[in-house]
Design a protein around this motif. Structure first.
Motif, mmCIF file in Angstrom:
data_model
loop_
_atom_site.group_PDB
_atom_site.id
_atom_site.type_symbol
_atom_site.label_atom_id
_atom_site.label_comp_id
_atom_site.label_asym_id
_atom_site.label_seq_id
_atom_site.Cartn_x
_atom_site.Cartn_y
_atom_site.Cartn_z
ATOM 1 N N LEU A 112 0.847 -1.204 0.000
ATOM 2 C CA LEU A 112 0.000 0.000 0.000
ATOM 3 C C LEU A 112 0.879 1.249 0.000
ATOM 4 O O LEU A 112 2.011 1.228 0.513
ATOM 5 C CB LEU A 112 -0.888 0.026 1.251
ATOM 6 N N PRO A 113 0.382 2.365 -0.549
ATOM 7 C CA PRO A 113 1.166 3.615 -0.510
ATOM 8 C C PRO A 113 1.463 4.019 0.938
ATOM 9 O O PRO A 113 0.677 3.739 1.852
ATOM 10 C CB PRO A 113 0.231 4.641 -1.178
ATOM 11 N N GLU A 115 1.251 6.766 2.461
ATOM 12 C CA GLU A 115 0.254 7.609 3.136
ATOM 13 C C GLU A 115 -0.934 6.794 3.650
ATOM 14 O O GLU A 115 -1.583 7.158 4.634
ATOM 15 C CB GLU A 115 -0.218 8.758 2.233
ATOM 16 N N VAL A 116 -1.206 5.660 3.006
ATOM 17 C CA VAL A 116 -2.299 4.790 3.475
ATOM 18 C C VAL A 116 -1.838 4.019 4.716
ATOM 19 O O VAL A 116 -2.534 3.967 5.732
ATOM 20 C CB VAL A 116 -2.751 3.815 2.357
ATOM 21 N N LYS A 117 -0.641 3.425 4.657
ATOM 22 C CA LYS A 117 -0.116 2.702 5.826
ATOM 23 C C LYS A 117 0.031 3.645 7.018
ATOM 24 O O LYS A 117 -0.207 3.260 8.168
ATOM 25 C CB LYS A 117 1.238 2.058 5.497
ATOM 26 N N ASN A 118 0.407 4.887 6.724
ATOM 27 C CA ASN A 118 0.678 5.852 7.790
ATOM 28 C C ASN A 118 -0.567 6.201 8.609
ATOM 29 O O ASN A 118 -0.466 6.685 9.735
ATOM 30 C CB ASN A 118 1.293 7.119 7.195
ATOM 31 N N LYS A 119 -1.752 5.927 8.055
ATOM 32 C CA LYS A 119 -2.995 6.162 8.809
ATOM 33 C C LYS A 119 -3.061 5.284 10.052
ATOM 34 O O LYS A 119 -3.823 5.552 10.974
ATOM 35 C CB LYS A 119 -4.216 5.852 7.918
ATOM 36 N N TYR A 120 -2.251 4.205 10.044
ATOM 37 C CA TYR A 120 -2.271 3.262 11.169
ATOM 38 C C TYR A 120 -1.069 3.451 12.092
ATOM 39 O O TYR A 120 -0.846 2.642 12.983
ATOM 40 C CB TYR A 120 -2.302 1.821 10.627
ATOM 41 N N HIS A 124 -1.294 8.522 14.104
ATOM 42 C CA HIS A 124 -2.556 8.701 13.383
ATOM 43 C C HIS A 124 -3.602 7.624 13.616
ATOM 44 O O HIS A 124 -4.770 7.827 13.296
ATOM 45 C CB HIS A 124 -2.272 8.787 11.864
ATOM 46 N N SER A 125 -3.220 6.468 14.141
ATOM 47 C CA SER A 125 -4.185 5.382 14.306
ATOM 48 C C SER A 125 -5.255 5.782 15.321
ATOM 49 O O SER A 125 -4.964 6.420 16.333
ATOM 50 C CB SER A 125 -3.480 4.109 14.783
ATOM 51 N N PRO A 165 -7.066 -2.867 8.765
ATOM 52 C CA PRO A 165 -7.025 -2.567 7.319
ATOM 53 C C PRO A 165 -7.774 -3.632 6.513
ATOM 54 O O PRO A 165 -7.581 -4.833 6.739
ATOM 55 C CB PRO A 165 -5.523 -2.593 6.993
ATOM 56 N N SER A 166 -8.598 -3.188 5.586
ATOM 57 C CA SER A 166 -9.449 -4.126 4.832
ATOM 58 C C SER A 166 -8.621 -5.091 3.988
ATOM 59 O O SER A 166 -9.047 -6.212 3.710
ATOM 60 C CB SER A 166 -10.432 -3.356 3.941
#
Length: 359
Positions: A112-113, A115-120, A124-125, A165-166
């Motif tokens: 995953l990009p 920025e997507v992984k970084n949401k967790y 940010h999680s 994560p889905s």
């Protein structure tokens, strides 16, 4: 934005920004094609894997679980847990397609990009139970470890559906659920080896009341001999159930001295190791053992451990049955949450965590 390649990470704040704050992890570093390992990852000499300390002819036990109730199989499990702290199991009850699916899902998550992984990430999680990170405890480490991970602490089906994560949620849940059969078989055998014949609801909660699964990613590394994938440590779990891919790189400390034994990947097997919690509960009869992961210069590697733990609110200490039979306790009662916090607030340091519970 990636830094320029002249001396991209001479400044530690630039490295931290790229690896941690932007969520690129060491996977992002690996994909930059760096000619040399950034200095922040160079381990002190004593922490690097010295190939002269590897014992090539030794192997941890390999146990066939197809007839796990057989007294000889049970004996081999208990012997492995007390003498080695590590063993591999084959012909177990976890379906092979479940193992393949969770390996595929691990690759999908790490593709995953950033920025997507970084949401967790920690910053940010939306929950401490879902955590994307890198190294082990970056704020406490003098040298960083060459690993990225996603940590998923299981609370409920509802929370997992909402927060995990889905791209890997269903596969991890399936892996955890299907592994429970084997976990219960192993714990039943290990408890019988301590003359604890019945695992009631209270005992089951103490042994396996909480579970966490990590998806670990060890990307290709420049100068792998200078760093580690994971430093020397023992797990804080009751048991750890590890699925590794075909690359290899896990090493276990031999009983005596400073020699290390490679745990070779065996197709469709699972690696089992005793954690500190079981060492404490068994009053030292079963041993948690130091292990480490080396970095690899030519291949990416993944592994997926399930950490089977007491609940954070449980007090852990030698089982009452052992003390009642006349054994002298060598550990005190400690709150499991305090024990785990002690482990995570410092860098990996071998077996020192268990001292927290010693009398």
């Amino acid at each position: 934005m990636a830094p320029t390649l002249a001396d991209p990470f001479h400044d530690s704040s630039a490295l931290r920004e790229f690896v941690i704050n932007q969520g690129n992890g060491v996977k992002g570093l690996s994909e930059l094609g760096l000619a040399a390992l950034p200095k922040q990852y160079i381990q002190p000499l004593e922490e690097r894997t010295c190939m002269t300390n590897i014992v090539p002819q030794e192997s941890i036990p390999i146990i066939d679980m197809s007839n796990w109730k057989d007294p000889q199989v049970a004996k081999s499990i208990c012997d492995a847990a007390s003498e080695w702290g590590f063993f591999q199991i084959v012909n177990h009850d976890v379906p092979i397609d479940v193992l393949e699916n969770v390996k595929d899902a691990t690759y999908k998550f790490f593709r995953l990009p950033a920025e997507v992984k970084n949401k967790y990430s920690k910053e940010h999680s939306c929950s401490n139970n879902v955590r994307f990170g890198t190294s082990f405890t970056p704020q406490a480490e003098k040298a960083l470890e060459w690993k990225d991970y996603l940590s998923l602490f299981y609370v409920s089906e509802e929370e997992s559906s909402a927060l995990w994560p889905s791209v890997c949620r269903e596969q991890v849940l399936d892996y955890m659920k299907k592994s429970e059969v084997v976990i219960k078989q192993l714990l039943q055998v290990l408890m019988k080896g301590l003359n604890v014949d019945e695992i009631d609801g209270t005992k089951e909660s103490l042994l396996m009341g909480s579970m966490r699964t990590n998806l670990n990613y060890y990307p290709k590394c420049p100068n792998p001999e200078l760093t580690v994938g994971v430093g020397r440590h023992s797990d804080v779990s009751t048991l750890t159930i590890l699925l590794q891919d075909e690359i290899g790189g896990l090493f276990v400390r031999e009983n005596e001295g400073d020699n290390w034994i490679h745990v070779p990947p065996i197709k469709d097997s699972l690696v089992i190791n005793v954690g500190d919690a079981l060492q404490i509960l068994s009053n030292g009869r079963y041993r948690s053992v130091e292990h480490r992961v080396v970095a690899n210069g030519s291949n990416n590697r993944i592994s997926v451990p399930i950490f089977v733990n007491p609940r954070p609110t449980d007090m852990i200490g030698p089982l009452l049955e052992l003390i009642a039979s006349g054994e002298k306790p060598i550990y005190k009662q400690v709150l499991y949450l305090d024990y785990v916090k002690h482990f995570f607030r410092k860098a990996h340091d071998g077996k020192k965590t268990v001292g927290f519970a010693e009398l």
